[in-house]
Enzyme design. Structure first.
Site, PDB file in Angstrom:
ATOM      1  N   LYS A 110     -71.014 -17.809 -39.807  1.00 50.01           N
ATOM      2  CA  LYS A 110     -72.391 -17.933 -39.303  1.00 50.01           C
ATOM      3  C   LYS A 110     -72.811 -19.399 -39.320  1.00 50.01           C
ATOM      4  O   LYS A 110     -73.442 -19.891 -38.386  1.00 50.01           O
ATOM      5  CB  LYS A 110     -73.362 -17.105 -40.153  1.00 50.01           C
ATOM      6  CG  LYS A 110     -73.158 -15.601 -40.019  1.00 50.01           C
ATOM      7  CD  LYS A 110     -74.214 -14.987 -39.093  1.00 50.01           C
ATOM      8  CE  LYS A 110     -73.893 -13.560 -38.675  1.00 50.01           C
ATOM      9  NZ  LYS A 110     -73.637 -12.612 -39.729  1.00 50.01           N
ATOM     10  N   LYS A 189     -61.580  -7.529 -26.452  1.00 52.93           N
ATOM     11  CA  LYS A 189     -62.024  -6.473 -27.366  1.00 52.93           C
ATOM     12  C   LYS A 189     -63.449  -6.047 -26.989  1.00 52.93           C
ATOM     13  O   LYS A 189     -64.304  -6.899 -26.724  1.00 52.93           O
ATOM     14  CB  LYS A 189     -62.018  -7.034 -28.796  1.00 52.93           C
ATOM     15  CG  LYS A 189     -62.650  -6.116 -29.820  1.00 52.93           C
ATOM     16  CD  LYS A 189     -62.750  -6.813 -31.177  1.00 52.93           C
ATOM     17  CE  LYS A 189     -63.268  -5.871 -32.234  1.00 52.93           C
ATOM     18  NZ  LYS A 189     -64.657  -5.911 -32.536  1.00 52.93           N
ATOM     19  N   LYS A 192     -70.340  -5.683 -28.721  1.00 52.83           N
ATOM     20  CA  LYS A 192     -71.674  -5.917 -28.142  1.00 52.83           C
ATOM     21  C   LYS A 192     -71.930  -7.410 -27.975  1.00 52.83           C
ATOM     22  O   LYS A 192     -72.652  -7.809 -27.084  1.00 52.83           O
ATOM     23  CB  LYS A 192     -72.778  -5.226 -28.950  1.00 52.83           C
ATOM     24  CG  LYS A 192     -72.923  -5.653 -30.373  1.00 52.83           C
ATOM     25  CD  LYS A 192     -74.040  -4.863 -31.036  1.00 52.83           C
ATOM     26  CE  LYS A 192     -74.043  -5.076 -32.528  1.00 52.83           C
ATOM     27  NZ  LYS A 192     -72.838  -4.588 -33.227  1.00 52.83           N
TER      28      LYS A 192
HETATM   29  P1  ADP Z   1     -69.412  -5.022 -32.303  1.00 58.25           P
HETATM   30  O1  ADP Z   1     -68.127  -5.805 -32.190  1.00 58.25           O
HETATM   31  O2  ADP Z   1     -69.785  -4.375 -31.023  1.00 58.25           O
HETATM   32  O3  ADP Z   1     -70.540  -5.871 -32.894  1.00 58.25           O
HETATM   33  P2  ADP Z   1     -69.357  -3.874 -34.897  1.00 58.25           P
HETATM   34  O4  ADP Z   1     -68.784  -5.139 -35.458  1.00 58.25           O
HETATM   35  O5  ADP Z   1     -70.781  -3.517 -35.218  1.00 58.25           O
HETATM   36  O6  ADP Z   1     -69.131  -3.858 -33.323  1.00 58.25           O
HETATM   37  O7  ADP Z   1     -68.378  -2.684 -35.320  1.00 58.25           O
HETATM   38  C1  ADP Z   1     -68.747  -1.498 -35.962  1.00 58.25           C
HETATM   39  C2  ADP Z   1     -67.468  -0.735 -36.222  1.00 58.25           C
HETATM   40  O8  ADP Z   1     -66.804  -0.398 -34.992  1.00 58.25           O
HETATM   41  C3  ADP Z   1     -66.434  -1.534 -37.032  1.00 58.25           C
HETATM   42  O9  ADP Z   1     -65.816  -0.685 -37.979  1.00 58.25           O
HETATM   43  C4  ADP Z   1     -65.438  -2.008 -36.005  1.00 58.25           C
HETATM   44  O10 ADP Z   1     -64.142  -2.165 -36.554  1.00 58.25           O
HETATM   45  C5  ADP Z   1     -65.465  -0.900 -34.957  1.00 58.25           C
HETATM   46  N1  ADP Z   1     -65.217  -1.474 -33.619  1.00 58.25           N
HETATM   47  C6  ADP Z   1     -66.067  -2.244 -32.913  1.00 58.25           C
HETATM   48  N2  ADP Z   1     -65.546  -2.602 -31.726  1.00 58.25           N
HETATM   49  C7  ADP Z   1     -64.296  -2.049 -31.680  1.00 58.25           C
HETATM   50  C8  ADP Z   1     -63.232  -2.057 -30.710  1.00 58.25           C
HETATM   51  N3  ADP Z   1     -63.362  -2.697 -29.552  1.00 58.25           N
HETATM   52  N4  ADP Z   1     -62.102  -1.378 -31.000  1.00 58.25           N
HETATM   53  C9  ADP Z   1     -61.968  -0.714 -32.172  1.00 58.25           C
HETATM   54  N5  ADP Z   1     -62.931  -0.672 -33.127  1.00 58.25           N
HETATM   55  C10 ADP Z   1     -64.086  -1.324 -32.896  1.00 58.25           C
END
Ligand code: ADP
Ligand code: TRP
Length: 320
Positions: A110, A189, A192
């Site tokens: 961060k 990947k 969001k």
């Molecule tokens: P983002 O990357 O959208 O911010 P988060 O970090 O909030 O998502 O992820 C929440 C959960 O979903 C975590 O356990 C993460 O490992 C899983 N996750 C998020 N995006 C993916 C992806 N593209 N493939 C597999 N798992 C994912």
């Protein structure tokens, strides 16, 4: 075995969250008593507006219940319904050195992005340790980005047990390694933060539009295509049977099968896959009070459990 995990309320879930985390969690629910909470205190570290925070908490609870979260052996609650967690955090703060927290990757990341850190962000891992230790958790399912936070938790638990008296169980992280990364519509990947997501819930037209915009190469319709290099095939695998995937791959190799056909096939399977969840969601949405009641009830159970731990902790440090 007691399983615990926390979820950040941070906006709409996407299918990467579902296939990458939620589905495993729903399966794990069958293996032991689960504590699942919405980390709204942690969400405050990024300064959300009050209405947004409330709405995100509500929607996360709604989405989890829609996807089949069972309340039979799960305590589902809001972190802030158990304020003892902040008390435990304060106590843990006093056995946590500043240097130790300065080495946390998430904090360093961060700062590297130019964020001016508040103290909440700095002590985020201590609050997370309190979350875990407060309920005697043994197994903590998390994404691999949270691995270091689990190590910090274990370290603080051991330190506390040594400095005072044997109080905390030492939790284990559970990081499913078999889970494939779900690609986003641009092939990176799905996340969001990249704006490349396919939402779990949404209007049919809007989701179809997103699916139709999945990036592919420009091989003409008639030409044979390599299914192994295509994002549509990778996504199709999540919602189709192995036979259906083989059929799509054969169509790719044969030619006269355009990316538009493949996207349409993926969209149809995707829409059907989440149909039962969508129906449950439509039902649940009719009664928002039910969602808040579920969380409140969970909060009461969690609070009773937390109080037992805090009683021991307060005695151990000399506050009683
Ligand atoms: P983002 O990357 O959208 O911010 P988060 O970090 O909030 O998502 O992820 C929440 C959960 O979903 C975590 O356990 C993460 O490992 C899983 N996750 C998020 N995006 C993916 C992806 N593209 N493939 C597999 N798992 C994912
Ligand atoms: N930090 C976790 C995340 O961003 C959420 C979280 C908060 C958590 N407290 C926790 C996860 C305790 C597991 C256990 O995903």
């Amino acid at each position: 075995m007691r399983i615990l995990t926390g979820l950040q309320p941070s906006g709409n879930l996407h299918i990467g969250n579902y296939f990458g985390a939620m589905r495993q969690l729903l399966e794990l629910q069958q293996k032991g008593e689960t504590f699942l909470f919405i980390a709204d205190y942690h969400a405050l570290t990024t300064g959300p507006k009050a209405d947004d925070l409330r709405s995100n908490v509500y929607h996360l609870a709604l989405d989890f219940l829609s996807c089949g979260l069972s309340l039979d052996n799960t305590v589902f609650f809001r972190q802030s319904d158990v304020p003892q967690v902040t008390e435990l955090m304060w106590i843990l703060n006093n056995i946590t050195t500043v240097g130790f927290l300065e080495r946390a990757h998430s904090y360093k990341d961060k700062i590297a992005k130019g964020f001016t850190p508040n103290t909440g962000l700095f002590t985020y891992p201590v609050l997370m340790a309190a979350d875990i230790l407060l309920y005697g958790s043994e197994l903590v399912p998390v994404g691999k980005d949270q691995k270091q936070h689990l190590e910090i938790t274990r370290d603080l638990a051991i330190r506390f047990n040594n400095d005072y008296e044997e109080t905390f169980k030492i939790p284990e992280a559970y990081i499913p390694t078999s889970v494939a990364v779900v690609p986003g519509i641009d092939g990176q990947k799905m996340s969001k933060s990249y704006g490349n997501t396919i939402p779990l819930f949404g209007a049919q037209k809007a989701i179809r539009k997103i699916v139709m915009s999945i990036v592919t190469d420009s091989t003409p319709m008639e030409a044979p295509k390599d299914p192994e290099k295509c994002n549509v095939v990778a996504l199709y695998k999540l919602v189709a049977t192995p036979e259906e995937v083989e059929e799509m791959k054969a169509n790719y190799r044969a030619g006269n099968y355009g990316y538009g056909h493949a996207k349409q096939a993926f969209f149809e399977k995707l829409w059907a896959y989440f149909e039962p969840m969508r129906e449950r969601r439509a039902q649940l949405e009719k009664d928002p009070d039910y969602i808040w009641d579920v969380l409140r009830e969970g909060g009461k159970k969690a609070s009773a459990e937390a109080e037992k731990t805090m009683d021991r902790v307060r005695r151990a440090v000399g506050l009683r």
